[in-house]
Every structure is written in C-alpha cells, then in structure tokens.
Design an enzyme around this catalytic site. Structure first.
Site, PDB file in Angstrom:
ATOM      1  N   TRP A   1      -7.592  11.572   1.640  1.00 51.09           N
ATOM      2  CA  TRP A   1      -7.151  11.861   0.277  1.00 51.09           C
ATOM      3  C   TRP A   1      -5.662  11.548   0.080  1.00 51.09           C
ATOM      4  O   TRP A   1      -4.886  12.399  -0.355  1.00 51.09           O
ATOM      5  CB  TRP A   1      -7.453  13.303  -0.078  1.00 51.09           C
ATOM      6  CG  TRP A   1      -8.894  13.693  -0.041  1.00 51.09           C
ATOM      7  CD1 TRP A   1      -9.931  13.019   0.560  1.00 51.09           C
ATOM      8  CD2 TRP A   1      -9.476  14.872  -0.612  1.00 51.09           C
ATOM      9  NE1 TRP A   1     -11.098  13.704   0.389  1.00 51.09           N
ATOM     10  CE2 TRP A   1     -10.866  14.843  -0.316  1.00 51.09           C
ATOM     11  CE3 TRP A   1      -8.965  15.944  -1.328  1.00 51.09           C
ATOM     12  CZ2 TRP A   1     -11.746  15.838  -0.736  1.00 51.09           C
ATOM     13  CZ3 TRP A   1      -9.842  16.950  -1.739  1.00 51.09           C
ATOM     14  CH2 TRP A   1     -11.213  16.899  -1.454  1.00 51.09           C
TER      15      TRP A   1
ATOM     16  N   THR B   1      -9.364  -0.545   0.812  1.00 49.30           N
ATOM     17  CA  THR B   1      -9.522   0.866   0.449  1.00 49.30           C
ATOM     18  C   THR B   1     -10.466   1.086  -0.729  1.00 49.30           C
ATOM     19  O   THR B   1     -10.663   2.232  -1.143  1.00 49.30           O
ATOM     20  CB  THR B   1      -8.150   1.482   0.111  1.00 49.30           C
ATOM     21  OG1 THR B   1      -7.541   0.728  -0.939  1.00 49.30           O
ATOM     22  CG2 THR B   1      -7.231   1.473   1.337  1.00 49.30           C
TER      23      THR B   1
ATOM     24  N   GLY C   1       0.813  -1.209   0.000  1.00 45.87           N
ATOM     25  CA  GLY C   1       0.000   0.000   0.000  1.00 45.87           C
ATOM     26  C   GLY C   1       0.849   1.263   0.000  1.00 45.87           C
ATOM     27  O   GLY C   1       2.078   1.223   0.188  1.00 45.87           O
TER      28      GLY C   1
ATOM     29  N   ASP D   1      -2.121 -13.087   5.741  1.00 41.31           N
ATOM     30  CA  ASP D   1      -3.281 -12.669   4.959  1.00 41.31           C
ATOM     31  C   ASP D   1      -4.352 -12.141   5.907  1.00 41.31           C
ATOM     32  O   ASP D   1      -5.106 -12.910   6.507  1.00 41.31           O
ATOM     33  CB  ASP D   1      -3.804 -13.851   4.142  1.00 41.31           C
ATOM     34  CG  ASP D   1      -4.963 -13.459   3.232  1.00 41.31           C
ATOM     35  OD1 ASP D   1      -5.398 -12.291   3.286  1.00 41.31           O
ATOM     36  OD2 ASP D   1      -5.431 -14.332   2.478  1.00 41.31           O
ATOM     37  N   LEU D   2      -4.422 -10.821   6.044  1.00 45.73           N
ATOM     38  CA  LEU D   2      -5.331 -10.211   7.002  1.00 45.73           C
ATOM     39  C   LEU D   2      -6.789 -10.256   6.569  1.00 45.73           C
ATOM     40  O   LEU D   2      -7.670  -9.864   7.330  1.00 45.73           O
ATOM     41  CB  LEU D   2      -4.915  -8.765   7.274  1.00 45.73           C
ATOM     42  CG  LEU D   2      -3.543  -8.604   7.941  1.00 45.73           C
ATOM     43  CD1 LEU D   2      -3.230  -7.121   8.148  1.00 45.73           C
ATOM     44  CD2 LEU D   2      -3.477  -9.344   9.268  1.00 45.73           C
TER      45      LEU D   2
ATOM     46  N   ASP E   1     -11.298   9.865   7.099  1.00 49.38           N
ATOM     47  CA  ASP E   1     -12.338  10.881   7.257  1.00 49.38           C
ATOM     48  C   ASP E   1     -13.725  10.327   6.940  1.00 49.38           C
ATOM     49  O   ASP E   1     -14.735  10.946   7.287  1.00 49.38           O
ATOM     50  CB  ASP E   1     -12.058  12.069   6.336  1.00 49.38           C
ATOM     51  CG  ASP E   1     -12.018  11.655   4.865  1.00 49.38           C
ATOM     52  OD1 ASP E   1     -11.085  10.928   4.489  1.00 49.38           O
ATOM     53  OD2 ASP E   1     -12.926  12.051   4.097  1.00 49.38           O
TER      54      ASP E   1
ATOM     55  N   TYR F   1     -17.615   1.295   3.506  1.00 50.76           N
ATOM     56  CA  TYR F   1     -16.206   1.531   3.813  1.00 50.76           C
ATOM     57  C   TYR F   1     -16.057   2.281   5.135  1.00 50.76           C
ATOM     58  O   TYR F   1     -15.303   1.865   6.033  1.00 50.76           O
ATOM     59  CB  TYR F   1     -15.553   2.317   2.678  1.00 50.76           C
ATOM     60  CG  TYR F   1     -14.171   2.836   2.995  1.00 50.76           C
ATOM     61  CD1 TYR F   1     -13.096   1.967   3.118  1.00 50.76           C
ATOM     62  CD2 TYR F   1     -13.946   4.197   3.183  1.00 50.76           C
ATOM     63  CE1 TYR F   1     -11.824   2.449   3.420  1.00 50.76           C
ATOM     64  CE2 TYR F   1     -12.685   4.677   3.479  1.00 50.76           C
ATOM     65  CZ  TYR F   1     -11.629   3.804   3.595  1.00 50.76           C
ATOM     66  OH  TYR F   1     -10.373   4.277   3.901  1.00 50.76           O
TER      67      TYR F   1
END
Length: 293
Positions: free
Chosen positions: A155, A65, A10, A35-36, A105, A128
């Site tokens: 962002w 995400t 990531g 592997d989460l 956020d 999400y």
C-alpha cells in the site's frame, strides 16, 4: 554510500533520489537509459552505469505496478517484475555488489487475519503477484555472495505518481461521498520510509552479507482501505463521507488479498527498522502537496 538505483520516476525511486547528498551519492537509471521492459537489451546500459558510477550497492525500484492491467498483459509484467530483476541480480552477483529488490504483499493469497511471516507459503491470486513472486525467486536464486535482500511492502503512497492518497484527495474534493472497501486490511507504507529502509539494508549487507534474505516492511497500524480513506479526509479537512463496502461490491479485473498484514519483526531484529507510522507519513505528504502551486 554510492548507490545505483534502477528506476527514476516511481514513488520509491523518487524518494531514493531525494536522499542523494544526505551522506549518500545516488544515481537513478531511468527507462530512457535502460528500458527494463527489454531486460536483455537493457543489461548493457546497466553494466556501463556500474562501470562508470562504481556503486557500492544496487537497488531495484523499477516494476510493473498496474495490478489490473497485468491480467491482460502478463508477459509484459513478467519482463519488468521477474526477468529484469533476475538479470540485475545476476549482474550484481557477478560484480560483487549487494542487491536490494522491492516486492509486494500480493505474493500471498490474503487468507486469514494473521500477519504473514516472511517464510509463509506464497499463493498469489493474480498475474501481478505471480510475476513479483517469480522475481523474488530469481533474486534469491542468484545467490549473491555480496548480499541480497527482497523487501516486501504494501500500500505504497507518496506525493508523487498515482496512489490511493492522491486519488482520495482528488475524489474527496469533487464528491460528497465515496464507497471504499472495508474488508481488505493491511499497512499503508510511505514511499519515503521504504527508500530509507532500502538504503539501510544495503549498508548492512555491505558490512555483513550473511544477513541476506526476504524481509517485510509495512506501515503501522494496520487498517482497511476505508479506514485509510477516513483518515485522509479528516487530516486533509475534506467534508467527504466514506461509505464502507465489501470487496464484492467493488469488482476488479484482478482479485485483491483481503489480508495484507505483514509480520515485520525480522526486519526490526536484523536491521533495526521499525514499522513507520503511516499517519505521520500521511501528514508529511499532505504538507508537501499543499505547498505545491
């Protein structure tokens, strides 16, 4: 400082790995090792990594995400965004290690124009945000005596992976004009700055666990997605016109908060971390991308 990072590919995990050797020893645990998406099964691997590496703190930079994809796959998103952080937080508490977890956020509904304080009421608009909020609650609920922090950000962008900057650069090179929403406002945040913030927070918690809590960290100044796009085109030298539109003209599976402004004053007061200027971060990302073959 020795840090175990959950996540490897990531944006923030990549930037954390880059900090290794700069006064820090950082071990990133990727999906091939833990592997989460299967949290219970993964904890054995995480425990072994803790025993072998003996870190001084743990940072969770792994997450689901895909905001729109989460609407149809909420169970999968919950595994990565809630169940995994909960299991890691408990393990960190059990082994006496400070734990830093990255959130978003999107736990807020985006109402109004005032920056959201860390104790503002949460009301996520979609799957999400719901799964990320559950993760926050579980991390706080672990009551880690060694210290814990939830760092909400927004962002995120970098030279790695998929993000708004890279999308704008690609489309801006292909098209004469792009339609970008102008009524969603927030703080673009360089992944490199988030990585530095996580390390700094982990160090502080190691010295003083009483500073545990929820904190905000986003780039400055606040802008709209359209404003961000204008700046990307200008700094990249792309002759692509940005047409500003309302969110209603760009429907998505998951609703986006119109107000993503975050009040970051407590983060500066407690950790001395000021909001990074995203324009400087953008220049660095563009320089890195230009240097690639």
């Amino acid at each position: 400082m020795r840090l175990l990072v959950l996540g490897r590919s990531g944006q923030v995990a990549t930037e954390l790995a880059r900090l290794s050797g700069e006064g820090h020893e950082i071990r990133c645990l990727g999906r091939d090792e833990a592997d989460l998406s299967r949290p219970k099964a993964a904890m054995g691997a995480v425990r072994r990594a803790l025993e072998a590496f003996r870190p001084e703190a743990v940072i969770n930079a792994a997450a689901w995400t895909g905001v729109d994809a989460a609407e149809a796959q909420e169970d999968a998103a919950r595994a990565l965004n809630a169940d995994a952080p909960a299991a890691i937080a408990r393990l960190a508490a059990e082994t006496g290690l400070p734990f830093v977890h990255i959130s978003t956020d999107y736990v807020f509904d985006g109402a109004g124009e005032t920056p959201f304080a860390t104790d503002a009421a949460t009301a996520p608009l979609g799957a999400y945000g719901r799964t990320k909020l559950l993760g926050e609650e579980d991390v706080a609920g672990a009551a880690n005596p060694a210290g814990w922090a939830v760092l909400r950000t927004s962002w995120v962008f970098s030279a790695h992976g998929a993000n708004f900057v890279k999308t704008m650069l690609r489309l801006g090179a292909e098209r004469d004009a792009l339609r970008v929403v102008a009524d969603q406002v927030g703080g673009p945040t360089p992944a490199a700055a988030i990585a530095q913030a996580c390390v700094s927070i982990a160090e502080t918690l190691g010295a003083d666990p009483r500073r545990s809590g929820i904190y905000h960290f986003s780039g400055a100044p606040d802008t709209s997605w359209a404003g961000f796009a204008h700046e990307i085109m200008a700094r990249a030298g792309l002759d692509c016109r940005i047409e500003e539109i309302p969110s209603t003209d760009y429907p998505t599976s998951a609703p986006r908060p119109l107000n993503s402004r975050l009040d970051c004053r407590s983060t500066e007061a407690v950790f001395g971390l000021t909001r990074p200027d995203w324009r400087t971060g953008l220049d660095r990302v563009l320089t890195e991308l230009e240097a690639r073959p």
